[in-house]
Design an enzyme around this catalytic site. Structure first.
Site, mmCIF file in Angstrom:
data_model
loop_
_atom_site.group_PDB
_atom_site.id
_atom_site.type_symbol
_atom_site.label_atom_id
_atom_site.label_comp_id
_atom_site.label_asym_id
_atom_site.label_seq_id
_atom_site.Cartn_x
_atom_site.Cartn_y
_atom_site.Cartn_z
ATOM 1 N N TRP A 152 0.869 -1.186 0.000
ATOM 2 C CA TRP A 152 0.000 0.000 0.000
ATOM 3 C C TRP A 152 0.900 1.228 0.000
ATOM 4 O O TRP A 152 1.577 1.517 0.975
ATOM 5 C CB TRP A 152 -0.895 -0.034 1.234
ATOM 6 C CG TRP A 152 -1.819 1.133 1.419
ATOM 7 C CD1 TRP A 152 -1.620 2.431 1.039
ATOM 8 C CD2 TRP A 152 -3.099 1.117 2.066
ATOM 9 N NE1 TRP A 152 -2.686 3.218 1.408
ATOM 10 C CE2 TRP A 152 -3.610 2.438 2.042
ATOM 11 C CE3 TRP A 152 -3.859 0.121 2.677
ATOM 12 C CZ2 TRP A 152 -4.841 2.777 2.604
ATOM 13 C CZ3 TRP A 152 -5.079 0.460 3.232
ATOM 14 C CH2 TRP A 152 -5.569 1.768 3.189
ATOM 15 N N ASP A 153 0.877 1.961 -1.097
ATOM 16 C CA ASP A 153 1.729 3.138 -1.248
ATOM 17 C C ASP A 153 0.904 4.410 -1.077
ATOM 18 O O ASP A 153 -0.333 4.393 -1.157
ATOM 19 C CB ASP A 153 2.387 3.117 -2.630
ATOM 20 C CG ASP A 153 3.729 3.839 -2.655
ATOM 21 O OD1 ASP A 153 4.022 4.598 -1.711
ATOM 22 O OD2 ASP A 153 4.483 3.637 -3.623
ATOM 23 N N ASP A 205 12.747 5.061 -0.237
ATOM 24 C CA ASP A 205 12.923 4.807 -1.666
ATOM 25 C C ASP A 205 14.393 4.769 -2.054
ATOM 26 O O ASP A 205 14.728 4.365 -3.172
ATOM 27 C CB ASP A 205 12.214 5.891 -2.489
ATOM 28 C CG ASP A 205 10.725 5.635 -2.632
ATOM 29 O OD1 ASP A 205 10.278 4.515 -2.306
ATOM 30 O OD2 ASP A 205 9.999 6.551 -3.061
#
EC number: 3.2.1.22
Length: 749
Positions: free
Chosen positions: A486-487, A557
């Protein structure tokens, strides 16, 4: 254990009912408070290392009149500016920041919540709609009830103590039993007043791709504050602050930490007044917060987790790590081994088809991966990061046979399948927006900013949240994934809900995150066997509350080994390796352009939930063999790293770093040593280990045999004995960002 005038039902909470004094202790820490006479407000007495339980606290009384405003003149009772308070109020002789602020019908903001009664409850408070500490039947909770003298409002302050973890969990509950509505303008989860300001403030700060770097600075008079107004905890400031004695190191010294179990706007405040008293607070950010407390309704603040360690920062981390692993993560996910995954994102970005994905999966299977994750780009007509967010239908141009066909082929490889979602995102070119444009978060009559070329769904609207639940469930029920990522790739700007009336727009941020929790709750309850991983552009929503639903999170990231060393070091102050998403990626690294050795990328990544982020089809045979070894190494150390005690070590060379994880029984340990930049003609390196059994003999990498006291006081030698084969020393490879793994096994003498 009973003292005169003091009783306890559980050996954790001791109460003097006559003098209204409360002492929470588990033998390691003590938290002491009392009701101030006449004022009838709670006074903070002490928090720190455990002290004796006394029959009363009169020997600790401090009541000098002092200067300033007096609540009751000629009584000898100093103003609240001079008192250390548990939950300080606004505007009544205390000029520091308050813990709460309420606006009454006539616009007045002065409250007077006085002590009414207490309860002692077994276990921890339960909240249906909010993440909370759980699975703690042996814990005990003290509930203090305060009642406002100017209204019908009631306030409960909760204090939970554990027998085996040096932590106090605090929060507040406001209840309105009357007929009038009130505006809560501020409601912190915890406030702690300390008698001195001789501390260093430690925070975890950064930005996208460089989250949670450690900052340490001395306290100064006035206010020092961090927080977020982004609608999420954010990449910039983790919701954690610590106050450490000046001499505190990783393994020695006193430190108090507070972290918040919340995923939205937060605020952590240090307020040092002119008398050298330090106020430490955490909770929902005051900015743009205005909650209407309607009749017969309540408002519950998120839980704050307060901890004390006299064993330095590592001791503080152990408290938080144990709490997260045992009392926050869903019990179903506390023990299973995590799969080794391959994520297609950096291998393909948006340019893929079924054959390309299956080829990548086969290569991943060959190096030992268990899970294939299909990231962004599988839905709508998404060939770039512009558009399609909200149209959760498979892109038949890329996957003409559908997702289920791809999933079956992955399962035929004896691999699990994972799928990426960003349910909060919305693009205007979608059927979702065209059919429900009022579900967009923001006022369409005004200019709205974009983030990553997208907008947000109004998660304060339960109809929109339920729609997304049904949409996601339809896909999940069809393809049966084993994992969901889930981003959430943008922050909230121009906050406005078309669902809420104008007078409730001050509730948008909090209701939004409650909507996120609600969707997580529905999905995890319906699909308890799906492994969820949370993500928010990396570590942009990395907090205790997220781990209540998703037992792991993408840490950043940035997958560069050097950056990850710093990021994961800072992250470990609060969060254990067992929940840190940590993958090996290509060089030059896509975020930094840096080249680091493959073995170092592997060695750092195994201290987390392990995986790969690059095109395995382009690797050389030697690189594939090294990755196979990396996968085996992860599996060898998995249980140790996931369940053991994590230590940040302090090497003799300040430019180096080292991590250590010890099994709880101190029989097995692993050390990762990070060399940083390569140095010519260097001296001997060593690092003192921690947490070992001083009387136990350990074998290091099957070679050296050293006792625990030698390893902790003399240190682990990092150089080898090259006598008799000196040429090997001169011919050994040298590289920047080198790492070495050392395994310690307890042996009989």
């Amino acid at each position: 254990m009973m003292k005169q005038g003091v009783f306890s039902l559980n050996n954790l909470i001791y109460i003097n009912q006559d003098k209204l004094e409360f002492h929470l202790t588990n033998g390691h820490i003590s938290y002491i408070m009392k009701v101030m006479p006449k004022i009838k407000q709670l006074e903070s007495v002490y928090f720190g290392k455990a002290v004796h339980v006394r029959d009363d606290l009169h020997n600790l009384d401090e009541y000098e009149p002092g200067s300033g405003c007096q609540i009751f003149p000629n009584t000898g009772i100093a103003s609240l500016e001079h008192r250390r308070q548990e939950y300080p109020t606004y505007g009544s002789t205390d000029f520091r920041k308050p813990a709460f602020e309420i606006k009454y019908e006539d616009g007045d903001k002065i409250s007077n919540f006085q002590y009414d009664s207490y309860q002692v409850l077994d276990g921890t408070p339960f909240y249906k709609d909010m993440p909370h500490v759980r699975y703690a039947d042996d814990a005990a909770t003290l509930v203090i009830l305060l009642k406002d003298q100017y209204s019908d409002l009631e306030l409960k302050l909760n204090y939970t103590i554990f027998p085996d973890i040096d932590i106090i969990v605090r929060n507040a509950e406001f209840f309105n039993p009357g007929k009038n509505a009130y505006h809560i303008l501020s409601a912190k989860s915890a406030s702690l007043d300390l008698p001195t300001s001789n501390y260093d403030l430690v925070t975890l700060n950064g930005a996208w791709a460089r989250e949670r770097h450690v900052n340490r600075t001395p306290l100064r008079p006035g206010i020092q504050e961090i927080g977020s107004v982004r609608g999420a905890t954010g990449h910039i400031h983790d919701p954690f602050i610590a106050l450490a004695d000046k001499n505190t190191t990783q393994n020695l010294g006193n430190v108090i930490g507070i972290t918040l179990m919340y995923s939205g706007n937060h605020q952590e405040t240090i307020d040092v007044n002119t008398y050298g008293t330090t106020r430490m607070m955490t909770g929902i950010n005051d900015a743009d917060f205005d909650w209407i407390l309607e009749p017969m309704s309540n408002f519950v603040t998120p839980q704050a987790v307060v901890s004390f360690s006299d064993k330095g920062f590592n001791g503080l981390s152990h408290n938080y790590h144990d709490l997260i692993r045992d009392h926050i993560i869903e019990k179903h996910w506390q023990n299973p081994k995590r799969p080794v995954l391959i994520n297609n994102w950096e291998a393909t970005y948006y340019d893929f088809n079924e054959e390309k994905l299956v080829k990548l999966a086969k290569e991943a299977k060959d190096i030992g991966c268990d899970l294939f994750v299909l990231d962004d780009g599988w839905f709508g007509h998404r060939t770039t990061d512009s558009g399609s967010m909200g149209d959760w239908e498979v892109d038949k141009d890329k996957l003409p046979d559908g997702l289920d066909h791809l999933v079956n082929r992955i399962h035929d490889l004896d691999m699990k399948f994972g799928l990426w979602f960003e349910p909060e995102a919305l693009s205007k070119d979608t059927d979702l927006y065209k059919g429900h444009n009022s579900w967009l978060l923001g006022n369409n009559k005004k200019h709205l900013s974009q983030g990553r070329n997208q907008y947000l769904v109004d998660f304060a609207n339960p109809v929109a949240v339920n729609f997304l639940f049904k949409k996601m469930s339809k896909i999940i029920d069809k393809i049966h994934p084993d994992y969901i990522k889930w981003d959430m790739n943008r922050n909230i700007t121009e906050p406005y809900s078309n669902y809420l009336p104008k007078e409730e727009q001050g509730e948008v941020f909090h209701r939004y995150i409650l909507g996120v929790y609600h969707l997580y709750q529905m999905l995890t309850e319906k699909y308890p066997d799906i492994l969820f991983e949370s993500c928010a552009g990396g570590g942009g929503r990395y907090d205790l509350a997220m781990f209540y639903y998703a037992p792991q999170a993408w840490t950043s990231d940035d997958t560069d080994a050097y950056e990850r060393w710093q990021i994961q070091t800072g992250t470990s102050y609060v969060y254990p390796p067992a929940i840190m998403g940590s993958h090996v990626s290509i060089v030059p690294n896509h975020q930094t352009g840096r080249v680091t050795p493959l073995h170092s990328r592997v060695n750092i990544a195994i201290f987390g939930t392990y995986g790969y982020e690059f095109d395995l089809t382009k690797l050389s045979p030697d690189e594939k063999e090294e990755l196979k070894k990396g996968t085996k190494q992860l599996r060898h150390f998995h249980d140790l790293i996931f369940k053991g005690d994590f230590y940040r070590l302090e090497p003799s060379n300040p430019n180096h770093g080292a991590w250590e994880v010890n099994s709880k029984d101190k029989k097995h340990a692993v050390v990762c040593y990070f060399y940083g930049l390569s140095e010519p003609n260097h001296g001997y390196y060593h690092v003192k280990l921690a947490g070992l059994d001083p009387n136990q003999l350990y074998e290091v990498n099957g070679k050296r045999k050293l006792y625990g006291d030698e390893l902790m006081n003399i240190g682990l030698p990092l150089t080898e004995d090259f006598r008799g084969h000196e040429d090997d020393y001169w011919s050994q490879a040298k590289t920047d960002f080198d790492t070495k793994i050392f395994e310690l096994k307890a042996i009989n003498e």
